[in-house]
Design an enzyme around this catalytic site. Structure first.
Site, mmCIF file in Angstrom:
data_model
loop_
_atom_site.group_PDB
_atom_site.id
_atom_site.type_symbol
_atom_site.label_atom_id
_atom_site.label_comp_id
_atom_site.label_asym_id
_atom_site.label_seq_id
_atom_site.Cartn_x
_atom_site.Cartn_y
_atom_site.Cartn_z
ATOM 1 N N ILE A 190 0.845 -1.171 -0.005
ATOM 2 C CA ILE A 190 -0.043 0.027 0.030
ATOM 3 C C ILE A 190 0.879 1.247 0.134
ATOM 4 O O ILE A 190 1.713 1.380 0.862
ATOM 5 C CB ILE A 190 -0.997 0.102 1.209
ATOM 6 C CG1 ILE A 190 -1.618 -1.176 1.305
ATOM 7 C CG2 ILE A 190 -1.835 1.180 1.111
ATOM 8 C CD1 ILE A 190 -2.499 -1.411 2.619
ATOM 9 N N GLY A 218 8.599 5.006 2.346
ATOM 10 C CA GLY A 218 7.631 4.678 3.465
ATOM 11 C C GLY A 218 6.151 4.453 3.074
ATOM 12 O O GLY A 218 5.616 5.001 2.036
ATOM 13 N N SER A 219 5.678 3.376 3.745
ATOM 14 C CA SER A 219 4.348 2.705 3.459
ATOM 15 C C SER A 219 3.691 1.829 4.403
ATOM 16 O O SER A 219 4.227 1.667 5.641
ATOM 17 C CB SER A 219 4.082 2.524 1.879
ATOM 18 O OG SER A 219 2.836 2.257 1.723
ATOM 19 N N ARG A 220 3.031 0.910 3.793
ATOM 20 C CA ARG A 220 2.557 -0.236 4.600
ATOM 21 C C ARG A 220 2.249 -1.424 3.716
ATOM 22 O O ARG A 220 2.036 -1.369 2.435
ATOM 23 C CB ARG A 220 1.269 0.251 5.074
ATOM 24 C CG ARG A 220 0.254 -0.809 5.730
ATOM 25 C CD ARG A 220 -0.823 0.049 6.416
ATOM 26 N NE ARG A 220 -2.283 -0.774 6.426
ATOM 27 C CZ ARG A 220 -3.304 -0.274 6.831
ATOM 28 N NH1 ARG A 220 -3.516 0.670 7.406
ATOM 29 N NH2 ARG A 220 -4.179 -1.182 6.836
#
Length: 218
Positions: free
Chosen positions: A156, A186-188
């Site tokens: 994501i 940066g994320s998920r």
């Protein structure tokens, strides 16, 4: 430690821009404190960009029924929820938030056949937003084998990360901990498991991709 291939263009562009910036500062500003501050800031920034694309050497954890963390970061969600894209029902969701300081290689949590690999355009909500899993730019992968069943992994994008790279295609046979993809800045990553799966991590725990066991399937 090595540098990931996805980082070469970004590192080269950053280096060129910083060289031009320092060259312009040296040309227009008499040498002094200002030039030294610009140089120091440039070196720190360049070091950060290089470190973002680092791939540290690791002793990987394996196990036929183990679900290994696909990313470095902090566990921010452990809950049962609806997963409508592939399963169409309840699943146990474990989400890992990656800050810009984390290693950003994403890895296969299990070995098996790629059943689904699908990219979705979307928004850029902050990665910890509850709707980021279904509304943000994302890439969904499903890997399955007879021992584990099907496991869904979703990369994501967040408010900063706007480029998801995924290397998997339907029908591929993949190894546990092999590279699945990369998310920039940066994320998920969400993992969806069968309801009731015993979880081996806790909320806010820091995990390492390819090493930390998230869960063990029955």
């Amino acid at each position: 430690m090595t540098i990931h291939k996805e980082g070469y263009p970004t590192i080269l562009i950053t280096l060129v821009l910083l060289v031009l910036l320092n060259g312009a500062a040296g040309y227009f500003v008499p040498f002094g404190v200002v030039n030294l501050v610009i140089l120091a800031a440039s070196l720190l920034f360049f070091g950060f960009i290089v470190s973002f694309f680092r791939v540290p050497a690791r002793q990987m954890t394996t196990g036929e029924k183990r679900v290994i963390a696909p990313a470095d970061g902090k566990v921010v969600v452990i809950e049962e929820t609806e997963e409508p894209e592939y399963f169409g029902g309840r699943r146990l969701q474990i989400s890992i938030f990656m800050s810009p300081a984390n290693v950003h290689v994403n890895r296969n949590p299990i070995a098996g056949e790629v059943k689904l690999s699908r990219y979705h355009r979307g928004k850029y909500l902050v990665a910890w937003h509850p709707k980021s899993s279904t509304e943000n730019e994302r890439h969904t992968v499903v890997i399955g084998n007879p021992a584990t069943g099907d496991i869904l992994v979703r990369q994501i994008a967040g408010a900063v990360a706007r480029r998801i790279v995924n290397y998997l295609q339907p029908g591929m046979q993949v190894k546990q901990n092999a590279e699945m993809g990369f998310i920039k800045f940066g994320s998920r990553v969400d993992v969806f498991l069968p309801p009731g799966t015993p979880v081996k991590v806790q909320l806010n725990e820091t995990v390492r991709g390819g090493q930390t066991v998230l869960a063990e399937l029955a």
